[in-house]
Structures are given as structure tokens and as C-alpha cells.
Design an enzyme around this catalytic site. Sequence first.
Site, mmCIF file in Angstrom:
data_model
loop_
_atom_site.group_PDB
_atom_site.id
_atom_site.type_symbol
_atom_site.label_atom_id
_atom_site.label_comp_id
_atom_site.label_asym_id
_atom_site.label_seq_id
_atom_site.Cartn_x
_atom_site.Cartn_y
_atom_site.Cartn_z
ATOM 1 N N HIS A 166 -15.084 21.851 -28.002
ATOM 2 C CA HIS A 166 -14.333 23.100 -28.004
ATOM 3 C C HIS A 166 -13.757 23.356 -26.604
ATOM 4 O O HIS A 166 -14.297 22.866 -25.617
ATOM 5 C CB HIS A 166 -15.260 24.280 -28.350
ATOM 6 C CG HIS A 166 -15.696 24.320 -29.779
ATOM 7 N ND1 HIS A 166 -17.013 24.401 -30.152
ATOM 8 C CD2 HIS A 166 -14.982 24.329 -30.936
ATOM 9 C CE1 HIS A 166 -17.096 24.448 -31.475
ATOM 10 N NE2 HIS A 166 -15.883 24.404 -31.971
ATOM 11 N N CYS A 253 -22.033 29.621 -27.245
ATOM 12 C CA CYS A 253 -22.040 29.398 -28.704
ATOM 13 C C CYS A 253 -23.101 30.215 -29.425
ATOM 14 O O CYS A 253 -22.976 30.499 -30.615
ATOM 15 C CB CYS A 253 -22.308 27.929 -29.022
ATOM 16 S SG CYS A 253 -21.351 26.762 -28.077
HETATM 17 N N1 GLY Z 1 -22.928 21.560 -33.825
HETATM 18 C C1 GLY Z 1 -21.920 22.503 -33.607
HETATM 19 C C2 GLY Z 1 -20.635 22.110 -34.196
HETATM 20 O O1 GLY Z 1 -20.377 20.931 -34.333
HETATM 21 O O2 GLY Z 1 -19.844 22.916 -34.571
#
Ligand code: GLY
Length: 258
Positions: A166, A253
Site C-alpha cells: 500500500h 493498518c
Molecule cells: N494482509 C493484509 C492484506 O494483504 O491486505
Amino acid sequence: MTHLRHAIVRPPSSNFADGLTSVYLGRPDFEMARQQHRAYCQALSSCGLTLTVLEPDESFPDSTFVEDTAVLTSRGAIITRPGAPSRKGEVDEIAEVIQQAYSNVTFICEPGTLDGGDVCEAGNHYFIGLSERTNQKGVLQLSEYLSALGFTSSLIDIRGLSKILHLKSGIASLREKTLVLIEELAGHKEFTKYNHVVVGQAAQYAANCVEINDYVLIASGYEGFRDELQRRGYQTVELDMSEFQKMDGGLSCLSLRF
Ligand code: GLY
């Protein structure tokens, strides 16, 4: 920086290790992940946040990474449409919780996909990552919603960057117009007007840090980065994130903050 008051969190479920991962750091230990999550929640409370703690959800092994399900701004909330098929249903319960807290809620719609981890707030401007999870339509929908709320945004294409899932795996926004950036993002033209704290390759995971009121939460084990933030006047709180790192997760996150 906006003064934050609340956070939504969800402890890892017992099948957390069955979630998605692109890193090969071994299988996470569930008990250790739970302990690390408890320490994370304590840190959020110490920063002055009131927590809404959702039940662990075994239907979605990645659901502890609640940040991907919404973008929360001071003027309205956007429920996302996660890019990974196994994560799409995570938004249903989150939407209900957020609709209790926000009167102004919009939704990313098909064919758009957007993971909250691809959205970095920097004051009244938002950087939106175009990634393997967030597509062009998702970026466009979010930028239109943000514009309607009076915010600006810009697209950061991270698809060529092999090492980050991300956008926020490689960038964090701190007060004083400061960005923490991985080396690969440091030269990007969108970031030229900001002060930079650049983390080298060996400390890349540390880039995902989170400023909450008077503190910056950082992953433990990155003393050089910690010392650099302290030298610049930030108060740091170190947290062991080893088990979440194994599942591509970082400090941001694990919560939705508002
Ligand atoms: N493990 C977090 C994701 O891949 O979105």
C-alpha cells in the site's frame, strides 16, 4: 494536525495467519499477535483515544487491518471497496459502526476498488496510491468525494514499486509538513513541498508510523529512525509489530482514527 479522539480496532482472529501476505517472514504466532494488539490498544488509549473494539471475525482473516475499510476525514467518511476479493465483505460491519459516528458517509462503488492503506492524509491534501489493490476508478471516486468535502488530492502510482503493498507502507504524514518516506518515494514530484525524513532500505518497515495527538507510534527495532524523530522534536512510542509485519500489516493498518 487534527486532534484525534476515537479509534476503531479489531483484534486478530484465530485464523489471522491464513490471511494474505506478500512477504516471506514466516507464519505469525496468534498469541503473540494478540499481545501485540493489546499493547497497540493501550498505546492508542495513552494517546487520548477512546476505543471501539470490534469482535474478532474469522470470516475475514485480514479483518484486524481495519484501516483498509474506510477513509475517515474531519468532514465526512468514505467506506472503501477493498481490492482483494477475500476482503470485500469486511466493510459491511464497519459501515454500520461508522454510520453511527458520521452523518456524512459515502461509498466507493463497483468497478472502483480502494484500500484505506493507499490513502495518506497530509492536512487538507490527500495522497492516493494507485496500487495492486486500488484501481483508477477507486482513485477517481475518492478524489471526487474528497473534493466535495473541500479537500485536494493527488495520485501516486506505486505499481512499479515492488516492495510495498500500500502507499502507506512507504509514507507517513507528520505535523510541520513533514513526510516520512521510503527512498523510492523520496524523489516523487508530489512531495517536493514537504520536509522529508527518509528511511533507508533496511528500515523501510519503519516508514509506516502514525502520529496521534502528541505522539508518534513507531515499530520497535529502528533506533536510528527513532532517534531522528526525537531529534526533530517528536515524542515516540515504540511497539513490537513482528507478527503483523509477517502479514503485510503496519501500525496504521490496525486502526481507524477520527
Ligand atoms: N494482509 C493484509 C492484506 O494483504 O491486505
